[in-house]
Design a protein around this motif. Structure first.
Motif, PDB file in Angstrom:
ATOM      1  N   ALA A   1      78.547  -7.548 -22.307  1.00  0.00           N
ATOM      2  CA  ALA A   1      77.843  -6.290 -22.587  1.00  0.00           C
ATOM      3  C   ALA A   1      78.604  -5.511 -23.653  1.00  0.00           C
ATOM      4  N   TYR A   2      77.927  -5.200 -24.752  1.00  0.00           N
ATOM      5  CA  TYR A   2      78.508  -4.414 -25.839  1.00  0.00           C
ATOM      6  C   TYR A   2      77.686  -3.144 -26.042  1.00  0.00           C
ATOM      7  N   ASP A   3      78.348  -2.134 -26.590  1.00  0.00           N
ATOM      8  CA  ASP A   3      77.656  -0.895 -26.931  1.00  0.00           C
ATOM      9  C   ASP A   3      77.016  -0.973 -28.310  1.00  0.00           C
ATOM     10  N   ALA A   4      77.548  -1.834 -29.175  1.00  0.00           N
ATOM     11  CA  ALA A   4      76.981  -2.019 -30.511  1.00  0.00           C
ATOM     12  C   ALA A   4      77.483  -3.346 -31.076  1.00  0.00           C
TER      13      ALA A   4
ATOM     14  N   GLN B   1      67.750 -14.678 -32.532  1.00  0.00           N
ATOM     15  CA  GLN B   1      68.049 -15.416 -31.308  1.00  0.00           C
ATOM     16  C   GLN B   1      68.497 -14.503 -30.167  1.00  0.00           C
ATOM     17  N   ILE B   2      69.339 -13.511 -30.471  1.00  0.00           N
ATOM     18  CA  ILE B   2      69.789 -12.648 -29.374  1.00  0.00           C
ATOM     19  C   ILE B   2      68.646 -11.767 -28.872  1.00  0.00           C
ATOM     20  N   ARG B   3      67.738 -11.353 -29.771  1.00  0.00           N
ATOM     21  CA  ARG B   3      66.586 -10.568 -29.318  1.00  0.00           C
ATOM     22  C   ARG B   3      65.648 -11.449 -28.475  1.00  0.00           C
ATOM     23  N   ALA B   4      65.462 -12.685 -28.905  1.00  0.00           N
ATOM     24  CA  ALA B   4      64.619 -13.598 -28.127  1.00  0.00           C
ATOM     25  C   ALA B   4      65.221 -13.874 -26.764  1.00  0.00           C
ATOM     26  N   GLY B   5      66.553 -13.793 -26.679  1.00  0.00           N
ATOM     27  CA  GLY B   5      67.227 -14.033 -25.416  1.00  0.00           C
ATOM     28  C   GLY B   5      67.329 -12.804 -24.534  1.00  0.00           C
ATOM     29  N   GLY B   6      66.728 -11.696 -24.972  1.00  0.00           N
ATOM     30  CA  GLY B   6      66.710 -10.496 -24.143  1.00  0.00           C
ATOM     31  C   GLY B   6      67.852  -9.533 -24.375  1.00  0.00           C
ATOM     32  N   VAL B   7      68.699  -9.774 -25.363  1.00  0.00           N
ATOM     33  CA  VAL B   7      69.808  -8.861 -25.666  1.00  0.00           C
ATOM     34  C   VAL B   7      69.262  -7.695 -26.483  1.00  0.00           C
ATOM     35  N   ASP B   8      69.386  -6.471 -25.937  1.00  0.00           N
ATOM     36  CA  ASP B   8      68.867  -5.316 -26.671  1.00  0.00           C
ATOM     37  C   ASP B   8      69.971  -4.368 -27.137  1.00  0.00           C
ATOM     38  N   THR B   9      71.202  -4.878 -27.230  1.00  0.00           N
ATOM     39  CA  THR B   9      72.315  -4.098 -27.764  1.00  0.00           C
ATOM     40  C   THR B   9      71.994  -3.636 -29.183  1.00  0.00           C
ATOM     41  N   PRO B  10      72.255  -2.372 -29.527  1.00  0.00           N
ATOM     42  CA  PRO B  10      72.013  -1.916 -30.903  1.00  0.00           C
ATOM     43  C   PRO B  10      72.784  -2.753 -31.920  1.00  0.00           C
ATOM     44  N   VAL B  11      72.099  -3.147 -32.999  1.00  0.00           N
ATOM     45  CA  VAL B  11      72.687  -3.995 -34.040  1.00  0.00           C
ATOM     46  C   VAL B  11      72.710  -3.235 -35.367  1.00  0.00           C
TER      47      VAL B  11
ATOM     48  N   GLY C   1      66.028  -7.839 -42.367  1.00  0.00           N
ATOM     49  CA  GLY C   1      67.007  -7.582 -41.317  1.00  0.00           C
ATOM     50  C   GLY C   1      66.448  -6.714 -40.208  1.00  0.00           C
ATOM     51  N   LEU C   2      65.757  -5.645 -40.585  1.00  0.00           N
ATOM     52  CA  LEU C   2      65.165  -4.756 -39.587  1.00  0.00           C
ATOM     53  C   LEU C   2      64.048  -5.463 -38.818  1.00  0.00           C
ATOM     54  N   ASP C   3      63.277  -6.284 -39.523  1.00  0.00           N
ATOM     55  CA  ASP C   3      62.199  -7.020 -38.859  1.00  0.00           C
ATOM     56  C   ASP C   3      62.737  -8.070 -37.880  1.00  0.00           C
ATOM     57  N   CYS C   4      63.954  -8.553 -38.124  1.00  0.00           N
ATOM     58  CA  CYS C   4      64.556  -9.530 -37.211  1.00  0.00           C
ATOM     59  C   CYS C   4      65.072  -8.884 -35.936  1.00  0.00           C
ATOM     60  N   GLY C   5      65.108  -7.554 -35.916  1.00  0.00           N
ATOM     61  CA  GLY C   5      65.546  -6.870 -34.704  1.00  0.00           C
ATOM     62  C   GLY C   5      66.742  -5.961 -34.860  1.00  0.00           C
ATOM     63  N   ALA C   6      67.272  -5.834 -36.097  1.00  0.00           N
ATOM     64  CA  ALA C   6      68.394  -4.916 -36.306  1.00  0.00           C
ATOM     65  C   ALA C   6      67.915  -3.470 -36.200  1.00  0.00           C
ATOM     66  N   ASP C   7      68.837  -2.578 -35.835  1.00  0.00           N
ATOM     67  CA  ASP C   7      68.512  -1.157 -35.693  1.00  0.00           C
ATOM     68  C   ASP C   7      68.860  -0.351 -36.932  1.00  0.00           C
ATOM     69  N   ASP C   8      69.811  -0.845 -37.737  1.00  0.00           N
ATOM     70  CA  ASP C   8      70.253  -0.109 -38.922  1.00  0.00           C
ATOM     71  C   ASP C   8      70.866  -1.112 -39.890  1.00  0.00           C
ATOM     72  N   TYR C   9      71.096  -0.667 -41.125  1.00  0.00           N
ATOM     73  CA  TYR C   9      71.545  -1.579 -42.184  1.00  0.00           C
ATOM     74  C   TYR C   9      72.469  -0.796 -43.113  1.00  0.00           C
ATOM     75  N   VAL C  10      73.666  -1.325 -43.353  1.00  0.00           N
ATOM     76  CA  VAL C  10      74.630  -0.726 -44.274  1.00  0.00           C
ATOM     77  C   VAL C  10      74.995  -1.764 -45.325  1.00  0.00           C
TER      78      VAL C  10
ATOM     79  N   ARG D   1      68.689   4.144 -24.227  1.00  0.00           N
ATOM     80  CA  ARG D   1      67.945   2.922 -23.931  1.00  0.00           C
ATOM     81  C   ARG D   1      68.368   2.332 -22.596  1.00  0.00           C
ATOM     82  N   HIS D   2      69.680   2.333 -22.348  1.00  0.00           N
ATOM     83  CA  HIS D   2      70.191   1.691 -21.140  1.00  0.00           C
ATOM     84  C   HIS D   2      70.391   2.662 -19.976  1.00  0.00           C
ATOM     85  N   LEU D   3      70.374   3.958 -20.260  1.00  0.00           N
ATOM     86  CA  LEU D   3      70.663   4.968 -19.247  1.00  0.00           C
ATOM     87  C   LEU D   3      72.005   4.701 -18.573  1.00  0.00           C
ATOM     88  N   SER D   4      72.983   4.253 -19.378  1.00  0.00           N
ATOM     89  CA  SER D   4      74.271   3.875 -18.786  1.00  0.00           C
ATOM     90  C   SER D   4      75.422   4.258 -19.691  1.00  0.00           C
TER      91      SER D   4
END
Length: 226
Positions: A44-47, A65-75, A90-99, A122-125
């Protein structure tokens, strides 16, 4: 806050690991695509900070692959590919931001904080808690029974790791890897010294010991008798 850094350029990864650890992040580094998928799926990662041009599997496929596997950690994608098409992909693949590289470290760290806040919703944690200890991984603040602890960056990383592994024995080698990374001499007693610092700061608020030494094995964070 625990961050997965996926970067195969040693100069860039060294710069980021040093900066993030000084800012109290726990940083795990992997240097190829398959290792990134394994790490993101197993822990479990925060980012996640993700380069795109990686050996084995590029960053686009890692994210898919990580999004398909259910990982919703911010990327947060961190890449030299600065074309609009790359950013959109990159954003369409599931990333949240891009630098885009090169980047200002202060801006990148601010974006990581923003992603972590988004992930907390998102996680309420957001807050880590064990016994009387609370750690806010976004604000990098630790408290005991509501009393804020004055911790150095290294002490904060150490306590955060112990809280994440509460009631499990943590070896000195594990502390070396997760708190100091490659900047630790395993022959030194640095881990013992810093555990002592943190233990004393905890006991200034809670007299009963929370960090226990397990002779020959390492340390155990446990609220109450062993």
């Amino acid at each position: 806050m625990r961050v997965l850094l996926v970067e195969d350029d040693p100069e860039i990864s060294g710069f980021l690991v040093k900066g993030l650890r000084e800012d109290r992040y726990l940083v795990d580094l992997v240097t190829d695509g398959p290792a990134a998928v394994d790490a993101a799926s197993a822990s479990a990662y925060d980012a996640i900070l993700l380069d795109l041009m990686l050996p084995g599997l590029d960053g686009f496929d890692v994210c898919r692959q990580i999004r398909a596997g259910g990982v919703d950690t911010p990327v947060l994608v961190v890449s030299a590919r600065d074309g609009v098409a790359d950013r959109v992909r990159g954003l369409d693949c599931g990333a949240d931001d891009y630098v885009v590289k090169p980047f200002a470290y202060a801006e990148l760290e601010a974006r990581v904080r923003a992603l972590a806040r988004r992930g907390r919703t998102r996680h309420l944690s957001g807050v880590l808690q064990y016994g009387p200890i609370e750690i806010d991984p976004v604000d990098h603040r630790a408290s005991v029974h509501g009393h804020t602890l004055s911790l150095t960056a290294t002490e904060y990383r150490l306590l955060t790791y112990l809280v994440r592994r509460a009631e499990s024995i943590v070896s000195r080698d594990q502390l070396a890897e997760h708190v100091w990374g490659g900047e630790y001499d395993p022959a030194s007693n640095l881990a013992d010294v810093y555990v002592g610092y943190v233990r004393r700061k905890l006991q200034a608020v809670v007299p009963e010991p929370l960090i226990h030494t397990v002779r020959g094995l390492g340390y155990l964070l446990k609220d109450g008798p062993r």
